[in-house]
Design an enzyme around this catalytic site. Structure first.
Site, PDB file in Angstrom:
ATOM      1  N   ARG A  22      -4.916  12.047  -2.028  1.00  0.00           N
ATOM      2  CA  ARG A  22      -5.931  11.454  -2.685  1.00  0.00           C
ATOM      3  C   ARG A  22      -6.965  12.115  -1.049  1.00  0.00           C
ATOM      4  O   ARG A  22      -6.497  10.827  -0.402  1.00  0.00           O
ATOM      5  CB  ARG A  22      -5.372  10.572  -2.814  1.00  0.00           C
ATOM      6  CG  ARG A  22      -5.169  10.046  -4.210  1.00  0.00           C
ATOM      7  CD  ARG A  22      -4.939   9.487  -4.983  1.00  0.00           C
ATOM      8  NE  ARG A  22      -3.933   9.245  -5.792  1.00  0.00           N
ATOM      9  CZ  ARG A  22      -3.813   7.764  -6.472  1.00  0.00           C
ATOM     10  NH1 ARG A  22      -4.188   7.246  -6.363  1.00  0.00           N
ATOM     11  NH2 ARG A  22      -2.788   7.924  -7.646  1.00  0.00           N
ATOM     12  N   ARG A  60      -3.373   2.233   1.837  1.00  0.00           N
ATOM     13  CA  ARG A  60      -5.109   3.383   1.417  1.00  0.00           C
ATOM     14  C   ARG A  60      -4.851   4.870   2.279  1.00  0.00           C
ATOM     15  O   ARG A  60      -5.856   4.551   3.048  1.00  0.00           O
ATOM     16  CB  ARG A  60      -6.264   2.687   1.523  1.00  0.00           C
ATOM     17  CG  ARG A  60      -7.240   3.738   0.428  1.00  0.00           C
ATOM     18  CD  ARG A  60      -9.083   3.693   0.313  1.00  0.00           C
ATOM     19  NE  ARG A  60      -8.720   1.893  -0.219  1.00  0.00           N
ATOM     20  CZ  ARG A  60      -8.855   1.637  -1.553  1.00  0.00           C
ATOM     21  NH1 ARG A  60      -8.126   2.821  -2.110  1.00  0.00           N
ATOM     22  NH2 ARG A  60      -8.348   0.529  -2.180  1.00  0.00           N
ATOM     23  N   GLU A 109      -2.758  -4.054  -5.484  1.00  0.00           N
ATOM     24  CA  GLU A 109      -2.203  -3.181  -6.657  1.00  0.00           C
ATOM     25  C   GLU A 109      -1.210  -2.333  -5.536  1.00  0.00           C
ATOM     26  O   GLU A 109      -1.529  -1.866  -5.138  1.00  0.00           O
ATOM     27  CB  GLU A 109      -3.353  -1.995  -7.400  1.00  0.00           C
ATOM     28  CG  GLU A 109      -2.325  -1.158  -8.371  1.00  0.00           C
ATOM     29  CD  GLU A 109      -2.709  -0.312  -7.764  1.00  0.00           C
ATOM     30  OE1 GLU A 109      -1.729   0.559  -8.176  1.00  0.00           O
ATOM     31  OE2 GLU A 109      -3.772   0.645  -7.103  1.00  0.00           O
ATOM     32  N   SER A 147       0.081   0.740 -11.756  1.00  0.00           N
ATOM     33  CA  SER A 147      -0.490   0.556 -12.701  1.00  0.00           C
ATOM     34  C   SER A 147      -0.252   1.695 -13.442  1.00  0.00           C
ATOM     35  O   SER A 147       1.171   2.788 -13.232  1.00  0.00           O
ATOM     36  CB  SER A 147      -1.487   1.635 -12.376  1.00  0.00           C
ATOM     37  OG  SER A 147      -2.818   0.994 -11.597  1.00  0.00           O
ATOM     38  N   ARG A 161       3.741   1.135  -0.147  1.00  0.00           N
ATOM     39  CA  ARG A 161       3.126  -0.550  -1.074  1.00  0.00           C
ATOM     40  C   ARG A 161       4.228  -1.638  -0.846  1.00  0.00           C
ATOM     41  O   ARG A 161       3.741  -2.372  -0.315  1.00  0.00           O
ATOM     42  CB  ARG A 161       1.940  -0.276  -1.930  1.00  0.00           C
ATOM     43  CG  ARG A 161       0.270   0.562  -1.291  1.00  0.00           C
ATOM     44  CD  ARG A 161      -0.733  -0.691  -2.754  1.00  0.00           C
ATOM     45  NE  ARG A 161      -1.671   0.423  -1.579  1.00  0.00           N
ATOM     46  CZ  ARG A 161      -2.582   0.211  -2.552  1.00  0.00           C
ATOM     47  NH1 ARG A 161      -2.927  -0.849  -3.175  1.00  0.00           N
ATOM     48  NH2 ARG A 161      -4.309   0.818  -2.083  1.00  0.00           N
TER      49      ARG A 161
END
Length: 430
Positions: free
Chosen positions: A262, A277, A349, A352, A391
């Site tokens: 990403r 990130r 988070e 999801s 994570r």
């Protein structure tokens, strides 16, 4: 993508659903383009009928020796052919414009998605465990003494730039063990089919799951047109791209462990320290393909699958339902699972789990044939993290950190580490 017939039938309901996302009414723009496209198609069909009629009369005029009428009709046929070609080209262009517009319109939120502006309005629906109490100030993952030797950001920056990390030694082994553990649980306990997919995909696959055309800046494209996947949702969901399945084939449940890429466009200044990130990371992704009437229950099941990983790791978490202002563009409803990070003293988070309804299936033209007969129907698609490996590693080491700089590791991982239970303050796995 949306069904144009649904918008035609109830434009007010369509606009009302979009307004929940804070988007102005779009039905008028969509229907105006649709009407213009249909008018061109009708005009082309009318011209074709006139051309067919004239073509039949050409022979009759020639047969009776009416040269003037013969030439007039022949000219008319030629003119109609040119007109039909022009009208078909215009209709094709308007159809492409309509498709592009519909591709850019986000999915409509489910009725039970809470109204809200941003993440502050998300609603907690479940909580597991209590944040641990420490007799010292807990550190963030990259500052824990036992982790620092195996988490090298400087060398990664030399190799690739910012937002990359080089893992080695005990930390690399822990990262690998976490991915293996997740896959085993999902395959052996949750019944998912393990899948190894490419990480380079054709452009139409990115359109199929909604990364394109609107969010291209969030991903990387190679010079020959391939795209690097931002998540295995792209590859796993597109397995059914263009297919019409037998109803008995459903549900299909897949899991894959892949590299993900990403660009993190728009995230400048956010989480620049550590590995929260990254441009390149690993994730275990779940995807389900279901019948429409089964997708709500499947969403709950997938959420439990993701939560189970954290429960086995004995890491505190909470689950929230995203409000309309925080909901991803392609999804009707999303559960975010947020893990407790002692170093930040907050929940962050880690997964999801979302249901797209038939939004992606329409883009992919993925259908199933009902066993009772009737027209093929679009499938429903769902996806969810099960979990983001990096994570999860952060959560494990931050929750397991000790005052001396060592890290106690969850018991469920010990078999994956050949019986090793701790990372010492010096970075050794023992």
């Amino acid at each position: 993508m949306h069904d144009i017939r649904t918008i035609r039938d109830n434009p007010a309901a369509f606009d009302a659903a979009l307004s929940r996302r804070g988007i102005d009414a779009m039905s008028s723009e969509i229907l105006a383009l649709d009407e213009a496209r249909r008018a061109k198609i009708l005009a082309a069909e009318t011209a074709q009928a006139e051309a067919n009629k004239a073509a039949k009369e050409v022979g009759a005029a020639k047969g009776r020796g009416d040269d003037a009428e013969f030439e007039r009709l022949r000219t008319l046929v030629a003119e109609k052919k040119a007109q039909i070609a022009a009208l078909n080209d215009e209709a094709k262009a308007q159809d492409a414009a309509l498709t592009d517009l519909l591709m850019r319109v986000p999915n409509l939120p489910a009725d039970d998605v809470p109204q809200g502006a941003d993440e502050e309005d998300n609603v907690e629906i479940h909580r597991f465990g209590k944040p641990p109490s420490f007799s010292f100030d807990p550190k963030e993952h990259y500052d824990i003494p036992g982790i620092r030797p195996g988490m090298d950001f400087e060398t990664a920056a030399k190799l690739s730039g910012s937002r990359f990390v080089l893992l080695s030694g005990a930390v690399a082994r822990l990262h690998r063990a976490l991915a293996q553990f997740m896959l085993d649980v999902h395959v052996e306990e949750h019944g998912l089919t393990e899948t190894i997919t490419p990480v380079l995909v054709r452009e139409e696959m990115m359109y199929g799951t909604g990364q394109l055309p609107k969010f291209g800046e969030d991903s990387y494209q190679t010079t020959n047109g391939w795209w690097l996947i931002p998540t295995a949702e792209v590859t796993l969901t597109n397995i059914v791209n263009g297919l019409t399945l037998d109803e008995s084939y459903l549900p299909r449940r897949y899991v894959a462990h892949t590299q993900c890429f990403r660009s993190e466009a728009g995230s400048a200044g956010r989480d620049t320290s550590g590995m929260l990130r990254q441009h390149q990371f690993e994730k275990v992704e779940m995807v389900s393909i279901t019948k429409p009437e089964d997708s709500a229950a499947e969403h709950q099941r997938m959420t439990k699958c993701a939560e189970a990983i954290l429960e086995k790791l004995e890491i505190p978490y909470r689950t929230v339902i995203l409000c309309t202002g925080d909901l991803g563009a392609g999804m009707r409803k999303t559960h975010d699972i947020e893990v407790w990070l002692p170093g930040q003293n907050t929940y962050r988070e880690i997964a999801s789990v979302s249901v797209a309804g038939d939004y992606q299936a329409r883009r992919m033209n993925a259908r199933f044939k009902p066993e009772a007969g009737g027209k093929p129907q679009f499938v429903h698609t769902l996806n969810g993290s099960g979990l983001a490996v990096g994570r999860t590693l952060i959560a494990v080491v931050e929750n397991g950190q000790q005052e001396d700089g060592s890290v106690d590791l969850p018991a469920v991982l010990h078999p994956y580490l050949r019986g090793k239970t701790r990372i010492t303050a010096e970075g050794a796995l023992i």
